[in-house]
Structure formats: structure tokens, C-alpha cells
Design an enzyme around this catalytic site. Structure first.
Site, short mmCIF file in Angstrom:
data_model
loop_
_atom_site.label_atom_id
_atom_site.label_comp_id
_atom_site.label_asym_id
_atom_site.label_seq_id
_atom_site.Cartn_x
_atom_site.Cartn_y
_atom_site.Cartn_z
N GLY A 1 0.81 -1.23 0.00
CA GLY A 1 0.00 0.00 0.00
C GLY A 1 0.84 1.27 0.00
O GLY A 1 2.06 1.23 0.12
N ARG B 1 3.84 13.86 -7.44
CA ARG B 1 3.87 13.07 -8.66
C ARG B 1 2.53 13.19 -9.39
O ARG B 1 1.48 13.38 -8.76
CB ARG B 1 4.10 11.60 -8.33
N ARG C 1 -1.51 0.10 -9.62
CA ARG C 1 -0.36 -0.78 -9.91
C ARG C 1 -0.85 -2.22 -10.08
O ARG C 1 -1.99 -2.53 -9.72
CB ARG C 1 0.60 -0.74 -8.71
N ASP D 1 4.54 -4.32 -7.10
CA ASP D 1 3.87 -3.12 -6.57
C ASP D 1 4.47 -1.87 -7.20
O ASP D 1 3.95 -0.78 -7.01
CB ASP D 1 4.01 -3.05 -5.04
N ASP E 1 7.98 4.87 -9.26
CA ASP E 1 8.75 4.61 -8.04
C ASP E 1 10.25 4.64 -8.29
O ASP E 1 10.92 3.61 -8.34
CB ASP E 1 8.33 3.29 -7.37
P1 AMP Z 1 9.29 0.75 -2.46
O1 AMP Z 1 10.33 -0.29 -2.32
O2 AMP Z 1 9.77 2.16 -2.30
O3 AMP Z 1 8.44 0.56 -3.65
O4 AMP Z 1 8.32 0.57 -1.19
C1 AMP Z 1 7.72 -0.65 -0.83
C2 AMP Z 1 6.64 -0.40 0.20
O5 AMP Z 1 7.20 0.21 1.36
C3 AMP Z 1 5.52 0.52 -0.25
O6 AMP Z 1 4.33 0.06 0.32
C4 AMP Z 1 5.92 1.85 0.32
O7 AMP Z 1 4.83 2.70 0.51
C5 AMP Z 1 6.54 1.44 1.65
N1 AMP Z 1 7.52 2.41 2.14
C6 AMP Z 1 8.74 2.69 1.63
N2 AMP Z 1 9.37 3.63 2.35
C7 AMP Z 1 8.52 3.98 3.36
C8 AMP Z 1 8.57 4.89 4.43
N3 AMP Z 1 9.63 5.66 4.66
N4 AMP Z 1 7.50 4.96 5.25
C9 AMP Z 1 6.42 4.20 5.05
N5 AMP Z 1 6.30 3.31 4.06
C10 AMP Z 1 7.34 3.20 3.22
MG MG Z 2 6.91 1.26 -4.39
#
Ligand code: AMP
Ligand code: MG
Length: 524
Positions: free
Chosen positions: A103, A195, A202, A272, A282
Site C-alpha cells: 500500500g 507526482r 499498480r 507493486d 517509483d
Molecule cells: P518501495 O520499495 O519504495 O516501492 O516501497 C515498498 C513499500 O514500502 C511501499 O508500500 C511503500 O509505501 C513502503 N515504504 C517505503 N518507504 C517507506 C517509508 N519511509 N514509510 C512508510 N512506508 C514506506
Molecule cells: Mg513502491
């Protein structure tokens, strides 16, 4: 609000299922497509950069970008009247394993806007916790936000499908990050990017409903996606979901071909992070190929397995598409149409990939040996470190009546260690150039015409990792000039831009091992 045509919409949140709980405590959100959330109020927001071309596309005036209202709404300080921000529920496969609910952990959708008959969703990244934040803080640091802002717009100018970035703001807050994951967390400047994309749906949005066997939620999302984004699908019944899959799969593969063309490595191709619109989304530990190396990935988290290495991106895209097919399957209950399409895609991909390379090589007629010539080039490029961007740009200057030895001399500056281009390696290169010249002799086009065509697909300027880092270092010191210079430069990546030669050179030696310039962690 000073939007030229404020045609604000709320279709996602009014037509799909909302979470009945309205707080941002991390939890499993079932039976819902989204949760209402309120962005975190930043301490002292400062606008670092706004993209006026993105603003124009969504109907925001230049004047509005300088207003207090813009600063407040797009930093998360104020929620615009008559709008209700929300975070979306999705799941995903991370590094090949089903991860359950993920999410929008640090993304918050503000609203949708329709401008010039096009629908856009505006989303803040780094504006605080949501029910999907798990153990994260919902925030983003300046360095990764600069990288996202610059790269989104650079990719768009390169003709690579991507989410856009409207603005980059400092929040005035500090964010704790262990950048190298080595047990040394430090405070960094917090930032928020806005963005922009038709939607931020997704593959994972479909996957979470399929995994939870929530057929109602799955079908609602598929019907919504078709209604607003794929109106060309006119068939009814189960067939429409097969068509949805076909369009998404094709646009995804199309995006990958662009990545391979420009030398972009996404770094985290989890499901995702795959947009239903075939947009690059992303921007995390992504990177640009300096020396051509199909095994390269910038992502330190993936250092061992190298699942998301440059040369593996097409296979991973295919794997991700398969996961989307699995998620949509319950709506169709017949695997045959998906299987047929998947088989077709493999063939079509080969063909399109070869066509893309033909364009890079300036080949207008098709020849049965082209795939062989391309394969041989990739093998030859792997023998000694050669800069991918420089190499293809220089290739357009070759004249049909040159000799291979002479061409190789001219290409010295494209190699990171020209002294290594001797013996077998030198011979291999001369052999390839000889084959290429032989192939060019079948082309009727003049050298000048070929050069023009090639320079339209082989960029002169890309956002090399070290360039982004220079912009980051300067902004950290309060100097926005490098960021602005790169932003403008990368708007016209195929133009010669005299005077800007310093940005079209090989990666400097100092950048080879520097943090942020070669390898990046997921910390952002
Ligand atoms: P990503 O690898 O950036 O695509 O993130 C994977 C998941 O981790 C997604 O659900 C993001 O929303 C969550 N996420 C990444 N960084 C953070 C953060 N600093 N705080 C909260 N959720 C995060
Ligand atoms: Mg992501």
C-alpha cells in the site's frame, strides 16, 4: 485556487470502496481500495523546484506555482477545499516473493483533475504516515526526492513512459535514515514531491484483492480501470478483462524496450512498482548505465541475486505480467486466453526489441542477420568498459566509406580504459565495425540522413548517477543552480546543446565508487 480550469474529480474515492477506519495506524485494510488520510503538516515548507511544463499539462498557471496556496497544498500543509486525500491499498511480489499488503506507505493522493480531456491524479510522496506505512515513517529525504523529480522529467523528455513530477519541496523537517544500512543512521533533510499520472493503480492493486479472494473488490477495480483509462475496450463480459490484460502487458513491454534503449535500470521491479499504465514508477535505487554491463544493478539490496540487473529487465517484466494474469484470472476463469497471449508476447518482444536496436544502429531496411549483429555488438561491448550513451551517440557519425581500424581510433574516448582495447578485444571490435559497415552498405540512406535518425533515439544527455549526485550535493548546501541546469538540459536530451559538453562525457573517476553515484540502497 488559482487553477486555470479547476475541474477536480474524485472518481477513485467515490466509486470504489473506502476503508471504514479513519486513522493512520498501520494495519491490514480489508474490503477497501483506499483509506482516507490527512497529509502531515511540514514545519517550514520551501519550494525547491516546480516543473512548469507539468503544471501546464494539468492546467496550473505559472503564476499559481509561485503562490502561497501552491506551497501549502503541494507540501501537505493544507488540504484543498472540497478534496479528501487518500492512500491506496495494494500488495505485491517483492524480489520474487509474495509480500502481502504493502500500500501507499508514504504516498498520498490529493485529487484527480481533468484538463484538456485528460485525467490526472496528483500524489504527494513523503507526506507522512498512512495505514500502509508498516514500520516506516511515511517520509522521504531530499536526495531521493531530487532523484525522483529530475529523473521523471528526464525520462519523459527521452520519450520513456513515466509518472511525472510537478514539484519538489523541502519540508523543514529532519528525517532519520541509515543510508548504507550499516548501523549508522543520521538525520537528513525531509522533502515532498508531487507526482502526476493518469492514476497510480499498480499490478499490486489487483493482486491484493485476488490474494484475499475479494472478487467484488477485484471486479470493481478492473471495471473502474477500464471505464476511465481503457475506453477502447468495448467487448463485454469476461473478455474485457482479457483485453485489459493485453493492453497493460503490451504497454509494460513497450516501456521496458525504452529502458533498454536508453540504458535505464529501475532497480526494484517488484509488482507493486509496476504501473497499470505502463509508466515507469517509483524512482528509488535506479541507475543509468555508464559502462555497458548487462549484469549491472545499482541496487545494493539486490547485489547478490542481481534479479533486477539491466539485462534481466525484459524477463522480469514478463514475470510481473504473469503475476498480473494470475490476479485477473478469477475474473475470467479460463487460463487459455492468458497463456496464448503470454506466448505471443514473447515473440512480439523479440521483434520489437530488434526493431528498437535497428533504430539505434540506423538500419532502416530489415535484414535477416540483424539480430545476430545486435547480439554480437552486445557481446563485444561487454569485453572492455565502453560508455553506452557515448558509444551510440558517436556511432551516428560513422561514414560508410570509413575503415574499421580508423573508426576504432575515433572511438577511444568512449572507452573507460582505452589501453585495454588491444589484442583480441581490438580485433573483436574491428570485426564488429567491419560487419556494421558491411550492413550499412545495404542501406540506401545517406550518412547525414542516418545520423539525424540515429540521434533521435540515441540521447546525448542522460541523468548519469553522478550528475544527480552533484545536484543533490549543491541543494544540500542551499544552491539550486545545478538542479535547475540539469532540469533544463535534460528537457532536450537529443539536441546537441553546444556549451553543455561537460554533461555528455564519461562518468568521472571520482564517481566510480562514490555513494549515490554507483550503488544505491533502498533507503530513501
Ligand atoms: P518501495 O520499495 O519504495 O516501492 O516501497 C515498498 C513499500 O514500502 C511501499 O508500500 C511503500 O509505501 C513502503 N515504504 C517505503 N518507504 C517507506 C517509508 N519511509 N514509510 C512508510 N512506508 C514506506
Ligand atoms: Mg513502491
Amino acid at each position: 485556487m488559482n487553477i486555470m480550469e479547476p475541474d477536480i474529480r474524485h472518481n477513485f474515492s467515490t466509486e470504489l470502496k473506502g476503508d471504514i477506519v479513519e486513522n493512520n495506524i498501520p494495519r491490514q485494510v480489508v474490503n477497501a481500495h483506499y483509506s482516507y488520510v490527512i497529509p502531515r503538516i511540514p514545519t517550514r515548507p520551501v519550494l525547491v523546484h516546480a516543473a512548469s511544463n507539468v503544471a501546464a499539462e494539468i492546467g496550473l498557471s505559472e503564476e499559481y506555482l509561485c503562490s502561497q496556496a501552491f506551497l501549502e497544498i503541494f507540501s501537505g500543509a493544507t488540504v484543498m477545499a472540497n478534496t479528501r486525500p487518500y492512500a491506496m491499498c495494494y500488495g505485491g511480489h517483492q524480489f520474487g516473493h509474495w509480500a502481502g499488503q504493502l500500500g501507499d506507505g508514504r504516498a498520498i493522493n490529493l485529487f484527480e483533475v481533468v484538463h484538456n480531456q485528460r485525467r490526472w491524479t496528483l500524489q504527494l510522496k513523503g507526506a507522512g504516515r498512512t495505514p500502509y506505512s508498516r514500520s516506516g515513517d511515511g517520509l522521504a529525504v531530499l536526495r531521493s526526492s531530487i532523484r525522483e523529480h529530475l529523473c521523471s522529467e528526464a525520462m519523459h523528455a527521452l520519450g520513456v513512459p513515466t509518472t511525472r513530477s510537478l514539484s519538489l519541496m523541502l519540508t523543514g523537517d529532519e528525517v532519520l535514515r541509515d543510508m548504507l544500512y550499516d548501523g549508522h543512521p543520521a538525520y537528513e533533510k525531509g522533502a515532498v514531491v508531487c507526482r502526476v499520472a493518469p492514476s497510480f493503480i499498480r499490478f499490486g492493486n489487483f493482486q491484493i484483492f485476488a490474494a484475499r479472494k475479494d472478487m467484488d473488490g477485484l471486479q470493481m477495480l478492473a471495471d473502474y480501470t477500464i471505464k476511465y483509462f481503457f475506453p477502447s475496450i468495448v467487448v463485454t463480459g469476461k473478455e474485457k478483462y482479457v483485453q485489459l490484460f493485453k493492453i497493460v502487458a503490451e504497454s509494460t513491454l513497450d516501456m521496458i524496450i525504452h529502458w533498454q534503449r536508453v540504458g535505464f535500470v529501475h532497480g526494484v521491479m517488484n509488482t507493486d512498482n509496476m504501473s497499470i499504465h505502463g509508466l515507469t514508477i517509483d524512482y528509488g535505487p535506479y541507475g543509468w548505465m555508464d559502462n555497458y554491463d548487462p549484469d549491472w544493478t545499482p541496487n545494493t539490496t539486490d547485489k547478490e541475486q542481481r534479479r533486477y540487473r539491466f539485462g534481466n529487465q525484459p524477463d522480469i517484466a514478463y514475470w510481473n505480467i504473469l503475476q498480473l494474469a494470475n490476479a485477473l484470472y478469477p475474473l475470467v476463469e479460463d487460463a487459455a486466453p492468458f497463456e496464448e497471449m503470454l506466448a505471443d508476447f514473447e515473440k512480439a518482444f523479440e521483434e520489437r526489441f530488434t526493431n528498437m536496436y535497428r533504430a539505434k544502429l540506423g538500419l532502416e531496411v530489415k535484414h535477416e542477420d540483424d539480430a545476430w549483429l545486435i547480439d554480437l555488438l552486445n557481446k563485444t561491448m561487454s569485453l572492455a568498459e565502453v560508455d553506452m550513451t557515448l558509444f551510440f551517440r558517436m556511432l551516428s557519425s560513422i561514414k560508410k566509406d570509413q575503415y574499421p581500424q580508423q573508426i576504432l581510433e575515433d572511438f577511444q574516448q568512449a572507452f573507460y580504459h582505452p589501453e585495454q582495447v588491444v589484442g583480441e578485444i581490438k580485433l573483436a571490435w574491428e570485426r564488429w565495425f567491419a560487419n556494421y559497415l558491411g550492413r550499412l552498405s545495404h542501406e540506401s540512406a545517406e550518412d547525414a540522413h542516418r545520423k539525424l535518425q540515429m540521434n533521435r533515439v540515441n540521447p546525448k544527455f542522460v541523468l548519469r548517477n553522478y550528475m544527480a549526485q552533484l545536484a543533490i550535493d549543491a541543494v544540500e548546501e542551499g544552491d539550486y543552480s545545478v538542479l535547475e541546469e540539469l532540469f533544463t538540459l535534460l528537457q532536450q536530451p537529443y539536441e546537441e546543446q553546444p556549451g553543455k559538453e561537460k554533461w555528455s562525457v564519461k562518468r568521472p573517476d571520482w564517481a566510480k565508487e562514490k555513494i549515490g553515484c554507483s550503488m544505491l540502497s533502498c533507503s530513501s
